[in-house]
Write a protein that holds these residues in place. Structure first.
Motif, PDB file in Angstrom:
ATOM      1  N   ARG A 119       0.973   2.514 -10.974  1.00 38.18           N
ATOM      2  CA  ARG A 119      -0.269   3.276 -11.162  1.00 38.18           C
ATOM      3  C   ARG A 119      -1.357   2.879 -10.175  1.00 38.18           C
ATOM      4  O   ARG A 119      -2.320   3.630 -10.000  1.00 38.18           O
ATOM      5  CB  ARG A 119      -0.789   3.124 -12.589  1.00 38.18           C
ATOM      6  CG  ARG A 119      -1.299   1.730 -12.934  1.00 38.18           C
ATOM      7  CD  ARG A 119      -1.867   1.682 -14.334  1.00 38.18           C
ATOM      8  NE  ARG A 119      -3.106   2.441 -14.443  1.00 38.18           N
ATOM      9  CZ  ARG A 119      -3.701   2.743 -15.579  1.00 38.18           C
ATOM     10  NH1 ARG A 119      -3.167   2.395 -16.730  1.00 38.18           N
ATOM     11  NH2 ARG A 119      -4.834   3.415 -15.602  1.00 38.18           N
ATOM     12  N   GLU A 120      -1.208   1.697  -9.582  1.00 41.51           N
ATOM     13  CA  GLU A 120      -2.180   1.260  -8.584  1.00 41.51           C
ATOM     14  C   GLU A 120      -1.880   1.870  -7.211  1.00 41.51           C
ATOM     15  O   GLU A 120      -2.651   1.703  -6.275  1.00 41.51           O
ATOM     16  CB  GLU A 120      -2.206  -0.268  -8.518  1.00 41.51           C
ATOM     17  CG  GLU A 120      -2.711  -0.854  -9.837  1.00 41.51           C
ATOM     18  CD  GLU A 120      -2.457  -2.343 -10.004  1.00 41.51           C
ATOM     19  OE1 GLU A 120      -2.712  -3.095  -9.051  1.00 41.51           O
ATOM     20  OE2 GLU A 120      -1.985  -2.739 -11.093  1.00 41.51           O
ATOM     21  N   LEU A 121      -0.751   2.558  -7.111  1.00 41.82           N
ATOM     22  CA  LEU A 121      -0.335   3.152  -5.839  1.00 41.82           C
ATOM     23  C   LEU A 121      -0.418   4.677  -5.839  1.00 41.82           C
ATOM     24  O   LEU A 121      -0.641   5.279  -4.791  1.00 41.82           O
ATOM     25  CB  LEU A 121       1.105   2.715  -5.521  1.00 41.82           C
ATOM     26  CG  LEU A 121       1.267   1.210  -5.278  1.00 41.82           C
ATOM     27  CD1 LEU A 121       2.718   0.777  -5.406  1.00 41.82           C
ATOM     28  CD2 LEU A 121       0.717   0.833  -3.909  1.00 41.82           C
ATOM     29  N   VAL A 122      -0.212   5.297  -6.975  1.00 44.75           N
ATOM     30  CA  VAL A 122      -0.178   6.766  -7.049  1.00 44.75           C
ATOM     31  C   VAL A 122      -0.856   7.232  -8.336  1.00 44.75           C
ATOM     32  O   VAL A 122      -0.982   6.475  -9.297  1.00 44.75           O
ATOM     33  CB  VAL A 122       1.276   7.296  -7.009  1.00 44.75           C
ATOM     34  CG1 VAL A 122       1.936   6.993  -5.672  1.00 44.75           C
ATOM     35  CG2 VAL A 122       2.096   6.741  -8.159  1.00 44.75           C
ATOM     36  N   PRO A 179      -7.335   1.697  -1.318  1.00 45.41           N
ATOM     37  CA  PRO A 179      -5.957   1.678  -0.782  1.00 45.41           C
ATOM     38  C   PRO A 179      -5.307   0.302  -0.721  1.00 45.41           C
ATOM     39  O   PRO A 179      -4.097   0.220  -0.525  1.00 45.41           O
ATOM     40  CB  PRO A 179      -6.133   2.282   0.624  1.00 45.41           C
ATOM     41  CG  PRO A 179      -7.318   3.176   0.503  1.00 45.41           C
ATOM     42  CD  PRO A 179      -8.252   2.424  -0.411  1.00 45.41           C
ATOM     43  N   THR A 237       0.838  -1.193   0.000  1.00 47.75           N
ATOM     44  CA  THR A 237       0.000   0.000   0.000  1.00 47.75           C
ATOM     45  C   THR A 237       0.873   1.244   0.000  1.00 47.75           C
ATOM     46  O   THR A 237       2.020   1.216   0.448  1.00 47.75           O
ATOM     47  CB  THR A 237      -0.904   0.049   1.248  1.00 47.75           C
ATOM     48  OG1 THR A 237      -0.085   0.149   2.412  1.00 47.75           O
ATOM     49  CG2 THR A 237      -1.774  -1.204   1.341  1.00 47.75           C
ATOM     50  N   VAL A 243      -8.849   2.431  -7.902  1.00 46.10           N
ATOM     51  CA  VAL A 243      -8.662   1.356  -6.917  1.00 46.10           C
ATOM     52  C   VAL A 243      -8.623   1.931  -5.506  1.00 46.10           C
ATOM     53  O   VAL A 243      -8.262   3.090  -5.305  1.00 46.10           O
ATOM     54  CB  VAL A 243      -7.374   0.550  -7.175  1.00 46.10           C
ATOM     55  CG1 VAL A 243      -7.456  -0.174  -8.512  1.00 46.10           C
ATOM     56  CG2 VAL A 243      -6.130   1.429  -7.106  1.00 46.10           C
ATOM     57  N   PRO A 273      -5.141   6.627  -7.661  1.00 47.21           N
ATOM     58  CA  PRO A 273      -4.540   5.413  -8.242  1.00 47.21           C
ATOM     59  C   PRO A 273      -5.569   4.612  -9.048  1.00 47.21           C
ATOM     60  O   PRO A 273      -6.768   4.637  -8.735  1.00 47.21           O
ATOM     61  CB  PRO A 273      -4.093   4.620  -7.006  1.00 47.21           C
ATOM     62  CG  PRO A 273      -4.025   5.611  -5.896  1.00 47.21           C
ATOM     63  CD  PRO A 273      -5.092   6.631  -6.193  1.00 47.21           C
ATOM     64  N   THR A 274      -5.067   3.917 -10.036  1.00 50.97           N
ATOM     65  CA  THR A 274      -5.952   3.196 -10.960  1.00 50.97           C
ATOM     66  C   THR A 274      -5.311   1.878 -11.402  1.00 50.97           C
ATOM     67  O   THR A 274      -4.095   1.730 -11.352  1.00 50.97           O
ATOM     68  CB  THR A 274      -6.213   4.035 -12.227  1.00 50.97           C
ATOM     69  OG1 THR A 274      -4.959   4.397 -12.821  1.00 50.97           O
ATOM     70  CG2 THR A 274      -6.993   5.301 -11.901  1.00 50.97           C
ATOM     71  N   ALA A 275      -6.152   0.957 -11.848  1.00 47.52           N
ATOM     72  CA  ALA A 275      -5.675  -0.297 -12.437  1.00 47.52           C
ATOM     73  C   ALA A 275      -6.062  -0.312 -13.917  1.00 47.52           C
ATOM     74  O   ALA A 275      -7.168   0.081 -14.281  1.00 47.52           O
ATOM     75  CB  ALA A 275      -6.308  -1.497 -11.728  1.00 47.52           C
TER      76      ALA A 275
END
Lengths: 425, 425
Positions: A60-63, B293, A40, B291, B64-66
């Motif tokens: 990209r899933e973090l920031v 956290p 995370t 997404v 943030p994104t997936a």
């Protein structure tokens, strides 16, 4: 594979490459992942090992990030590796900087490689993926971002859009009164800036972390009152020593350069990369850049790209800026980079593993027998362009140690041996 | 265009469509943007008007994104609009729900349209972009995400992977003791759940905001001690009323459904969308999901897609799940959705602008003369599929008012008029 289960760096032991594979360790698996297997942003361990083995393929899933669009053209062909070529490279023997005999394929594990592509004469002859990375997934390029950004800056200088002899405040009056008040753009581009700023990743008090927090790339402590974005942070930088005397690697130089580029052109770095590189090169995946809290892409290290697309950029540089009959970058710009800068100024920086190198327009120029120049990023990112061996190697990794010195003893001899093998072929 | 400069909703006046164009207003322009023209996550105004006119085309730059990967196939052809077709649609007259004469093109502005595509018999006959949106840029779909997600869930039911007659705790023991302890999966899919949770966007104390904060999509106040992610939040939900009695629109139902899908299949929603929809449909751009956290994609409203790609999904639904000779979704699943559910249960929800509607598998079924069914998202997102008119309309917007009731008085008569015009052609 004879990769060892644990490896030691700077007196500390770490799980080895295969043993720290994030799929093996179960990072972010489960619905939800177990608390002790979550990566995370808030936990601030996403750049720590072994979490980083997952993170660098999932930034990209973090920031927050900005897209680098690939455009509408089809992906440019790179050819398919033949089993014979790939097997020959896997078996390539070389001697590491400590005098130990090594084999290419095992060395991939011992450098925590996430993916590697080799192009010879523009054709893909070798490609491997490990752990969290897949061919279509962008991975952090870290400071290879700088080589992309400054190559564009050098093109803008060539086009007369920027004047590299100008002082920074000519473009950014805000930088009057800072370390950059009397620095030329070229000094910035070659990182010959005297500025009080430390890039020592192993020091938690180094300014690189202040810069990261300003940019929103590390969590901020409660009550944080520091700079709120990259541009604010840059304006806090104070002089230390003289400009133009020595190479001193400091990420803030690139961030500043990107600020100049944006101020003058009005084009965001993500869009400039799309228009000038991604789309005309026929990149096959969109890339992306991490952005700060006001949406500024991190030119100092925020680029994430699919591996083949980074290899395409290396091939463009190998081919003097020409691609498919078009000159995407001025040949003079590429020639200037390949020529390097003054090795004496580089030597002052004390990189004992990189004798004879110089640094030009944010490329590391080896001056070796293959005329190679490199983009280098922490934790093992590498874009190696060796014109005399007609060779490009793009590698992503998630090495436990940030500094390239932790992997250079394997990486540099391996790349040189590969160039020699291909040159003799 | 005769669009008005200001428009009134619920007694409050707002800048009109053209006047609130983010390029006209200068949002996020400048290097850096002026403080009063920044759209930032921390400021918590990125869902406020007029900032939202920029935000909904730039969600990934805020959170943030997936990635939803488009795969390796070329984009599927949609044809090119002819000037004559486009002009005819622009000039289409209709009467809004208040009895006022309107014209299609002006209504686009008065619904704060960011982009709109019309497919007739699978061919693109009309396409427009405004403000911050471009053809290749993903825009928030908001709750059209639900229609995507639940269509996949219905396919999993059809395949026997999920059993819609099971109670939720069969799949998620964690939900024992919550509002969902005695709810069937089908009740969740049709949003006939008795749960204490308000979706009233105009109420800052509505639980939708708690859910958003848990998911990291709104800033958390200092000392926040609420749920840390979607799954934690879902476990706080308590019963209110009986299941199966009435339609009650609550985003948490979709989030819960997506948790079930991930728990059972092990496939993240972003990957399932890529594998089952984006890649086989030949979508031309990657999409993405915001997404939480711990990396969980927001199934309740986090999808962002390029407009043409959303239109392709509508066309897939219009064609009973078949695409290019392949059955991507079971025809029975699409038929079941088109058939709708019990309008009497829908009527209890009190949508006075939607007489005769029902809600099935997270689609809004009009039961109108064109057999239309809709995906609907706050702030004007719409995917309108009208089989009997051989029509699909995909629209993105950034309306100042979240509730669709603010744009339905224009949108619904316009869509019906378009269907009649095409049906008569």
């Amino acid at each position: 594979m004879d990769a060892t289960d644990t490896l030691e760096f700077d007196g500390k032991r770490y799980l080895g490459g295969p043993a720290s594979d994030p799929n093996v360790l179960g990072w972010m698996q489960g619905t939800p992942p177990a608390a002790e297997r979550r990566v995370t942003f808030a936990g601030d361990r996403f750049f720590a090992f072994p979490e980083i083995r997952w993170s660098l393929s999932h930034m990209r899933e973090l920031v927050p990030t900005a897209n680098v669009w690939r455009g509408e053209t089809a992906a440019s062909p790179l050819g398919q590796p033949s089993p014979a070529d790939a097997a020959a490279i896997d078996a390539l023997p070389f001697t590491d900087m400590n005098g130990q005999p090594r084999r290419w394929d095992a060395a991939l594990h011992d450098t925590y490689t996430d993916g590697i592509v080799v192009l010879h004469r523009g054709k893909r002859i070798y490609e491997r993926y490990f752990g969290a990375l897949q061919a279509h997934v962008p991975h952090s390029c870290f400071s290879i971002t700088k080589s992309y950004a400054c190559t564009l800056a050098a093109a803008l200088v060539h086009e007369g859009v920027l004047d590299e002899t100008r002082l920074v405040p000519h473009y950014l009056p805000e930088m009057q009164g800072t370390a950059y008040a009397n620095a030329t753009l070229r000094q910035v581009m070659d990182m010959q800036i005297g500025v009080a700023y430390s890039e020592l990743y192993s020091d938690p008090k180094a300014q690189i972390w202040d810069y990261s927090r300003a940019g929103g790339l590390r969590p901020r402590p409660a009550g944080y009152s520091g700079a709120q974005n990259f541009y604010e942070y840059l304006q806090t930088l104070r002089p230390e020593g003289e400009h133009g005397q020595a190479f001193a690697y400091k990420t803030v130089n690139t961030e500043l350069l990107c600020w100049v580029m944006k101020r003058v052109t009005g084009v965001a770095l993500a869009d400039m990369l799309s228009q000038r590189i991604w789309a005309p090169l026929g990149c096959e995946q969109d890339g992306y850049l991490t952005v700060d809290p006001i949406g500024v892409p991190m030119g100092g290290g925020g680029l994430n790209a699919a591996l083949r697309d980074m290899a395409r950029f290396g091939e463009l540089m190998r081919c003097d800026g020409a691609w498919g009959g078009r000159q995407l970058l001025p040949a003079a710009v590429v020639a200037d980079i390949r020529g390097g800068a003054d090795p004496a100024k580089f030597a002052k920086a004390g990189y004992t593993l990189l004798p004879g190198y110089s640094y030009r327009s944010m490329w590391w120029v080896t001056h070796n027998e293959h005329g190679a120049f490199e983009g280098r990023g922490i934790h093992g990112q590498r874009l190696y362009v060796a014109p005399k061996a007609e060779l490009v190697v793009a590698r992503f990794a998630s090495h436990p140690v940030a500094a390239s010195a932790a992997n250079d003893p394997l990486t540099l001899p391996a790349l040189l041996a590969l160039g020699r093998m291909l040159g003799a072929a």
